[in-house]
Motif scaffolding. Structure first.
Motif, PDB file in Angstrom:
ATOM      1  N   ALA A  56       6.033  -7.836 -13.829  1.00 61.18           N
ATOM      2  CA  ALA A  56       5.520  -7.196 -12.616  1.00 61.18           C
ATOM      3  C   ALA A  56       4.005  -7.342 -12.516  1.00 61.18           C
ATOM      4  CB  ALA A  56       5.923  -5.725 -12.591  1.00 61.18           C
ATOM      5  N   LEU A  57       3.297  -7.173 -13.649  1.00 58.43           N
ATOM      6  CA  LEU A  57       1.840  -7.322 -13.636  1.00 58.43           C
ATOM      7  C   LEU A  57       1.448  -8.761 -13.324  1.00 58.43           C
ATOM      8  CD1 LEU A  57      -0.944  -6.074 -14.031  1.00 58.43           C
ATOM      9  CD2 LEU A  57      -0.706  -6.526 -16.494  1.00 58.43           C
ATOM     10  N   GLU A  58       2.156  -9.708 -13.895  1.00 57.19           N
ATOM     11  CA  GLU A  58       1.852 -11.116 -13.602  1.00 57.19           C
ATOM     12  C   GLU A  58       2.087 -11.425 -12.136  1.00 57.19           C
ATOM     13  OE1 GLU A  58       2.708 -15.624 -15.204  1.00 57.19           O
ATOM     14  OE2 GLU A  58       4.068 -14.033 -15.838  1.00 57.19           O
ATOM     15  N   ARG A  59       3.192 -10.951 -11.591  1.00 61.12           N
ATOM     16  CA  ARG A  59       3.475 -11.191 -10.171  1.00 61.12           C
ATOM     17  C   ARG A  59       2.390 -10.599  -9.285  1.00 61.12           C
ATOM     18  NH1 ARG A  59      10.024 -10.172 -10.006  1.00 61.12           N
ATOM     19  NH2 ARG A  59      10.563 -12.204 -10.905  1.00 61.12           N
ATOM     20  N   LEU A  60       1.949  -9.394  -9.613  1.00 64.73           N
ATOM     21  CA  LEU A  60       0.892  -8.750  -8.827  1.00 64.73           C
ATOM     22  C   LEU A  60      -0.388  -9.565  -8.862  1.00 64.73           C
ATOM     23  CD1 LEU A  60      -0.463  -6.426  -7.269  1.00 64.73           C
ATOM     24  CD2 LEU A  60      -0.897  -5.352  -9.500  1.00 64.73           C
ATOM     25  N   LEU A  61      -0.833  -9.930 -10.054  1.00 60.34           N
ATOM     26  CA  LEU A  61      -2.121 -10.630 -10.161  1.00 60.34           C
ATOM     27  C   LEU A  61      -2.046 -12.050  -9.621  1.00 60.34           C
ATOM     28  CD1 LEU A  61      -3.364  -9.192 -13.560  1.00 60.34           C
ATOM     29  CD2 LEU A  61      -4.092  -8.585 -11.242  1.00 60.34           C
ATOM     30  N   VAL A  62      -0.893 -12.686  -9.726  1.00 61.06           N
ATOM     31  CA  VAL A  62      -0.733 -14.011  -9.115  1.00 61.06           C
ATOM     32  C   VAL A  62      -0.768 -13.877  -7.592  1.00 61.06           C
ATOM     33  CG1 VAL A  62       0.923 -15.901  -8.741  1.00 61.06           C
ATOM     34  CG2 VAL A  62       0.403 -15.128 -11.063  1.00 61.06           C
ATOM     35  N   ALA A  63      -0.193 -12.802  -7.052  1.00 59.66           N
ATOM     36  CA  ALA A  63      -0.247 -12.573  -5.602  1.00 59.66           C
ATOM     37  C   ALA A  63      -1.676 -12.303  -5.144  1.00 59.66           C
ATOM     38  CB  ALA A  63       0.669 -11.421  -5.209  1.00 59.66           C
ATOM     39  N   VAL A  64      -2.463 -11.606  -5.963  1.00 57.91           N
ATOM     40  CA  VAL A  64      -3.876 -11.394  -5.638  1.00 57.91           C
ATOM     41  C   VAL A  64      -4.580 -12.746  -5.587  1.00 57.91           C
ATOM     42  CG1 VAL A  64      -6.073 -10.462  -6.501  1.00 57.91           C
ATOM     43  CG2 VAL A  64      -4.014  -9.045  -6.541  1.00 57.91           C
ATOM     44  N   ALA A  65      -4.254 -13.622  -6.534  1.00 64.53           N
ATOM     45  CA  ALA A  65      -4.904 -14.932  -6.619  1.00 64.53           C
ATOM     46  C   ALA A  65      -4.439 -15.891  -5.527  1.00 64.53           C
ATOM     47  CB  ALA A  65      -4.644 -15.555  -7.996  1.00 64.53           C
TER      48      ALA A  65
ATOM     49  N   MET B  44       2.947 -13.803  -2.446  1.00 66.50           N
ATOM     50  CA  MET B  44       3.290 -12.426  -2.076  1.00 66.50           C
ATOM     51  C   MET B  44       4.791 -12.177  -2.160  1.00 66.50           C
ATOM     52  SD  MET B  44       0.828 -10.361  -1.550  1.00 66.50           S
ATOM     53  CE  MET B  44       1.753  -9.044  -0.783  1.00 66.50           C
ATOM     54  N   LYS B  45       5.581 -13.182  -1.881  1.00 63.85           N
ATOM     55  CA  LYS B  45       7.035 -13.000  -1.920  1.00 63.85           C
ATOM     56  C   LYS B  45       7.515 -12.644  -3.323  1.00 63.85           C
ATOM     57  CE  LYS B  45       7.701 -17.965  -2.325  1.00 63.85           C
ATOM     58  NZ  LYS B  45       6.801 -18.810  -1.590  1.00 63.85           N
ATOM     59  N   LEU B  46       6.723 -12.965  -4.350  1.00 64.21           N
ATOM     60  CA  LEU B  46       7.096 -12.608  -5.724  1.00 64.21           C
ATOM     61  C   LEU B  46       7.107 -11.102  -5.935  1.00 64.21           C
ATOM     62  CD1 LEU B  46       5.023 -15.183  -7.807  1.00 64.21           C
ATOM     63  CD2 LEU B  46       7.493 -15.191  -7.403  1.00 64.21           C
ATOM     64  N   LEU B  47       6.255 -10.388  -5.220  1.00 66.04           N
ATOM     65  CA  LEU B  47       6.182  -8.938  -5.404  1.00 66.04           C
ATOM     66  C   LEU B  47       7.464  -8.246  -5.003  1.00 66.04           C
ATOM     67  CD1 LEU B  47       2.582  -7.980  -4.270  1.00 66.04           C
ATOM     68  CD2 LEU B  47       3.455  -8.298  -6.561  1.00 66.04           C
ATOM     69  N   HIS B  48       8.208  -8.865  -4.147  1.00 67.39           N
ATOM     70  CA  HIS B  48       9.425  -8.224  -3.643  1.00 67.39           C
ATOM     71  C   HIS B  48      10.673  -8.906  -4.161  1.00 67.39           C
ATOM     72  CE1 HIS B  48       6.613  -6.063  -1.216  1.00 67.39           C
ATOM     73  NE2 HIS B  48       6.123  -7.197  -0.772  1.00 67.39           N
ATOM     74  N   ALA B  49      10.504  -9.734  -5.204  1.00 68.95           N
ATOM     75  CA  ALA B  49      11.655 -10.449  -5.776  1.00 68.95           C
ATOM     76  C   ALA B  49      12.403  -9.564  -6.745  1.00 68.95           C
ATOM     77  CB  ALA B  49      11.175 -11.718  -6.492  1.00 68.95           C
TER      78      ALA B  49
ATOM     79  N   ARG C 113      -4.956  -3.852   4.429  1.00 68.21           N
ATOM     80  CA  ARG C 113      -3.577  -3.377   4.254  1.00 68.21           C
ATOM     81  C   ARG C 113      -2.934  -3.990   3.007  1.00 68.21           C
ATOM     82  NH1 ARG C 113      -1.489  -5.401   8.548  1.00 68.21           N
ATOM     83  NH2 ARG C 113       0.192  -6.593   7.671  1.00 68.21           N
ATOM     84  N   ARG C 114      -3.205  -5.247   2.790  1.00 63.70           N
ATOM     85  CA  ARG C 114      -2.648  -5.920   1.617  1.00 63.70           C
ATOM     86  C   ARG C 114      -3.221  -5.334   0.331  1.00 63.70           C
ATOM     87  NH1 ARG C 114      -1.284 -11.577   1.623  1.00 63.70           N
ATOM     88  NH2 ARG C 114      -0.052 -10.962   3.399  1.00 63.70           N
ATOM     89  N   TRP C 115      -4.520  -5.026   0.327  1.00 62.86           N
ATOM     90  CA  TRP C 115      -5.124  -4.427  -0.873  1.00 62.86           C
ATOM     91  C   TRP C 115      -4.499  -3.074  -1.157  1.00 62.86           C
ATOM     92  CZ3 TRP C 115      -7.402  -7.267  -4.283  1.00 62.86           C
ATOM     93  CH2 TRP C 115      -8.026  -8.460  -3.883  1.00 62.86           C
ATOM     94  N   ALA C 116      -4.182  -2.312  -0.119  1.00 60.12           N
ATOM     95  CA  ALA C 116      -3.511  -1.024  -0.311  1.00 60.12           C
ATOM     96  C   ALA C 116      -2.126  -1.231  -0.921  1.00 60.12           C
ATOM     97  CB  ALA C 116      -3.419  -0.268   1.007  1.00 60.12           C
ATOM     98  N   SER C 117      -1.436  -2.273  -0.485  1.00 60.37           N
ATOM     99  CA  SER C 117      -0.104  -2.546  -1.055  1.00 60.37           C
ATOM    100  C   SER C 117      -0.224  -2.985  -2.517  1.00 60.37           C
ATOM    101  CB  SER C 117       0.654  -3.584  -0.226  1.00 60.37           C
ATOM    102  OG  SER C 117       0.137  -4.878  -0.409  1.00 60.37           O
ATOM    103  N   PHE C 118      -1.296  -3.683  -2.859  1.00 58.44           N
ATOM    104  CA  PHE C 118      -1.508  -4.048  -4.261  1.00 58.44           C
ATOM    105  C   PHE C 118      -1.676  -2.792  -5.119  1.00 58.44           C
ATOM    106  CE2 PHE C 118      -3.614  -8.318  -2.946  1.00 58.44           C
ATOM    107  CZ  PHE C 118      -2.377  -8.946  -2.903  1.00 58.44           C
ATOM    108  N   MET C 119      -2.401  -1.816  -4.597  1.00 55.64           N
ATOM    109  CA  MET C 119      -2.605  -0.575  -5.350  1.00 55.64           C
ATOM    110  C   MET C 119      -1.280   0.178  -5.514  1.00 55.64           C
ATOM    111  SD  MET C 119      -5.624  -0.586  -6.441  1.00 55.64           S
ATOM    112  CE  MET C 119      -5.598   1.060  -7.150  1.00 55.64           C
ATOM    113  N   ALA C 120      -0.453   0.178  -4.476  1.00 55.29           N
ATOM    114  CA  ALA C 120       0.865   0.823  -4.580  1.00 55.29           C
ATOM    115  C   ALA C 120       1.713   0.111  -5.635  1.00 55.29           C
ATOM    116  CB  ALA C 120       1.564   0.808  -3.228  1.00 55.29           C
TER     117      ALA C 120
END
Length: 129
Positions: free
Chosen positions: A110-119, A124-129, A83-90
């Motif tokens: 936004a790209l940095e936040r996404l890739l840091v959340a993957v790492a 993950m809270k950064l994606l919704h900041a 589910r999390r991987w699907a949210s990363f794709m979205a």
């Protein structure tokens, strides 16, 4: 390639360094998104196979993921569920729209936040900041 490898390998500081270097060199976000999408899509597919109890080795072969990169994906799959991987794709789709001026925001951030959340799952809270 070091960018996505750092994210899959759980190295958020390395993700930030590589992105800063690419930005300083004048690289454009849309040029990076194809490579990022390919790798995250592969991880999403692997996560779906894993969640359904399927054969990961067969999926590695089907997606033509080299033996040398399989450990990266396995580490990443331990950090996030399907589910999390699907949210990363979205989120990647949203970043694509930002980079093309069809949505508001800073595509680099936004790209940095996404890739840091993957790492790092705690990011993950950064994606919704």
């Amino acid at each position: 390639f070091r960018l996505v490898d750092a994210a899959l390998n759980g190295q958020p500081a390395q993700v930030s360094r590589v992105l800063a270097g690419l930005r300083a060199e004048g690289e454009a976000v849309p040029a990076l998104l194809g490579m990022v999408a390919k790798e995250l899509q592969a991880a999403e597919g692997l996560a779906q196979v894993q969640a359904s109890g399927g054969n990961l080795q067969a999926e590695f072969r089907a997606q033509r993921i080299w033996d040398s990169k399989q450990a990266l994906y396995l580490r990443a799959l331990k950090r996030h569920d399907a589910r999390r991987w699907a949210s990363f794709m979205a989120e990647l789709g949203r970043i694509d729209r930002i980079s093309k001026g069809r949505a508001s925001g800073d595509a680099w951030i936004a790209l940095e936040r996404l890739l840091v959340a993957v790492a790092e799952p705690r990011a993950m809270k950064l994606l919704h900041a």
